[in-house]
Design a protein around this motif. Structure first.
Motif, short mmCIF file in Angstrom:
data_model
loop_
_atom_site.label_atom_id
_atom_site.label_comp_id
_atom_site.label_asym_id
_atom_site.label_seq_id
_atom_site.Cartn_x
_atom_site.Cartn_y
_atom_site.Cartn_z
N ARG A 57 70.74 55.46 71.82
CA ARG A 57 71.07 55.22 70.09
C ARG A 57 70.34 56.19 69.80
NH1 ARG A 57 70.81 48.88 69.61
NH2 ARG A 57 68.70 50.01 69.48
N GLU A 58 68.92 56.23 70.20
CA GLU A 58 68.05 56.86 69.14
C GLU A 58 67.90 58.44 69.15
OE1 GLU A 58 64.34 55.05 70.62
OE2 GLU A 58 64.19 53.10 69.79
N ALA A 59 68.68 58.72 70.01
CA ALA A 59 69.03 60.22 70.38
C ALA A 59 70.57 60.54 69.78
CB ALA A 59 68.54 60.52 71.67
N ASN A 60 70.64 59.62 70.13
CA ASN A 60 72.50 60.62 70.00
C ASN A 60 72.99 59.57 68.05
OD1 ASN A 60 73.04 61.85 71.66
ND2 ASN A 60 72.57 59.95 72.81
N GLY A 61 71.79 58.80 67.74
CA GLY A 61 72.72 57.26 66.80
C GLY A 61 73.80 56.50 66.78
N PRO A 62 74.03 56.04 65.85
CA PRO A 62 74.88 54.82 66.25
C PRO A 62 76.51 55.08 66.96
CG PRO A 62 74.91 55.40 63.79
CD PRO A 62 74.50 56.16 64.43
N PHE A 63 76.61 54.35 67.99
CA PHE A 63 77.59 54.23 68.56
C PHE A 63 79.21 53.70 67.92
CE2 PHE A 63 74.31 52.34 72.15
CZ PHE A 63 74.56 54.04 72.58
N ALA A 64 79.83 54.79 67.70
CA ALA A 64 81.26 54.17 66.84
C ALA A 64 82.40 53.48 66.97
CB ALA A 64 81.74 55.88 67.13
N SER A 65 81.64 52.97 68.86
CA SER A 65 82.92 52.18 69.25
C SER A 65 82.45 51.53 70.54
CB SER A 65 84.26 52.57 69.77
OG SER A 65 83.74 53.59 70.46
N VAL A 66 82.59 50.37 71.59
CA VAL A 66 82.01 49.70 72.51
C VAL A 66 82.12 50.31 73.74
CG1 VAL A 66 81.92 47.72 73.30
CG2 VAL A 66 82.59 47.96 70.89
N GLU A 67 83.60 51.43 73.58
CA GLU A 67 84.19 52.21 74.46
C GLU A 67 83.20 53.52 74.68
OE1 GLU A 67 86.11 51.40 72.54
OE2 GLU A 67 86.96 49.74 74.21
N ASP A 68 82.52 54.06 73.66
CA ASP A 68 81.25 54.72 73.59
C ASP A 68 79.78 54.52 75.25
OD1 ASP A 68 83.07 56.49 72.26
OD2 ASP A 68 81.64 56.11 70.41
N LEU A 69 80.08 52.72 75.05
CA LEU A 69 78.57 52.56 75.52
C LEU A 69 78.49 53.57 76.78
CD1 LEU A 69 76.17 50.53 75.74
CD2 LEU A 69 77.78 49.14 76.32
N ALA A 70 79.61 53.63 77.62
CA ALA A 70 80.38 54.84 78.84
C ALA A 70 79.46 55.71 79.13
CB ALA A 70 81.06 54.47 79.07
N ASN A 71 79.00 55.83 77.55
CA ASN A 71 78.48 57.60 77.88
C ASN A 71 77.14 57.90 77.87
OD1 ASN A 71 80.40 58.54 76.88
ND2 ASN A 71 80.04 58.32 74.85
N VAL A 72 76.85 56.81 78.00
CA VAL A 72 74.88 56.06 78.56
C VAL A 72 75.14 56.26 80.24
CG1 VAL A 72 72.90 54.32 78.67
CG2 VAL A 72 74.46 54.65 76.84
N LYS A 73 73.87 57.34 81.12
CA LYS A 73 73.86 57.29 81.87
C LYS A 73 73.82 55.47 82.78
CE LYS A 73 71.37 59.82 85.56
NZ LYS A 73 70.04 61.02 86.17
N GLY A 74 74.48 55.26 83.83
CA GLY A 74 74.07 54.56 84.42
C GLY A 74 74.66 52.97 83.87
N ILE A 75 75.96 54.31 83.22
CA ILE A 75 76.97 52.96 82.37
C ILE A 75 77.89 53.23 82.63
CG2 ILE A 75 77.51 51.11 80.36
CD1 ILE A 75 74.70 50.33 80.64
N GLY A 76 78.81 52.41 83.61
CA GLY A 76 80.35 52.64 83.53
C GLY A 76 81.13 51.92 82.86
N ALA A 77 82.74 52.12 82.99
CA ALA A 77 83.51 51.84 82.03
C ALA A 77 83.94 50.59 82.68
CB ALA A 77 84.70 53.02 82.46
N ARG A 78 83.20 50.18 83.97
CA ARG A 78 83.53 48.75 84.33
C ARG A 78 82.50 47.85 83.76
NH1 ARG A 78 86.45 44.68 84.83
NH2 ARG A 78 85.88 43.23 86.76
N THR A 79 81.63 48.03 83.46
CA THR A 79 79.94 47.55 82.92
C THR A 79 81.36 47.28 81.13
OG1 THR A 79 79.07 48.37 84.37
CG2 THR A 79 78.02 47.53 82.30
#
Length: 90
Positions: A57-79
């Motif tokens: 979040r600090e490197a790329n700015g705020p998330f536009a949607s909850v689904e964008d959380l899956a872009n974080v390494k180690g966080i998958g769509a299932r999580t």
């Protein structure tokens, strides 16, 4: 007088019952503002993944949607799916 007491008791019981329903609803966690400790409370998110979320979040700015959380390494769509009801982007 008895009807008033009975009515008051019913109102009290209804208030207590609905209060417990609202008390059990989890509050949404804003993934754009939550700290590591708050994010660690999510299912499948430990301290290291929570730190990765904050760093992303600090490197790329705020998330536009909850689904964008899956872009974080180690966080998958299932999580993200498991936690979707508890997540918010404000």
């Amino acid at each position: 007088m008895k009807h008033t007491s009975f009515f008051a008791a019913l109102v009290l019981l209804f208030s207590l019952a609905t209060g417990f329903v609202y008390a059990n609803e989890p509050t949404a966690i804003n993934i754009n503002a939550a700290d590591v400790a708050t994010l660690s409370a999510l299912n499948g998110i430990g301290e290291s993944k929570a730190e990765a979320i904050v760093a992303y979040r600090e490197a790329n700015g705020p998330f536009a949607s909850v689904e964008d959380l899956a872009n974080v390494k180690g966080i998958g769509a299932r999580t993200v799916e498991k936690n979707a009801q508890r997540l918010a982007v404000k």
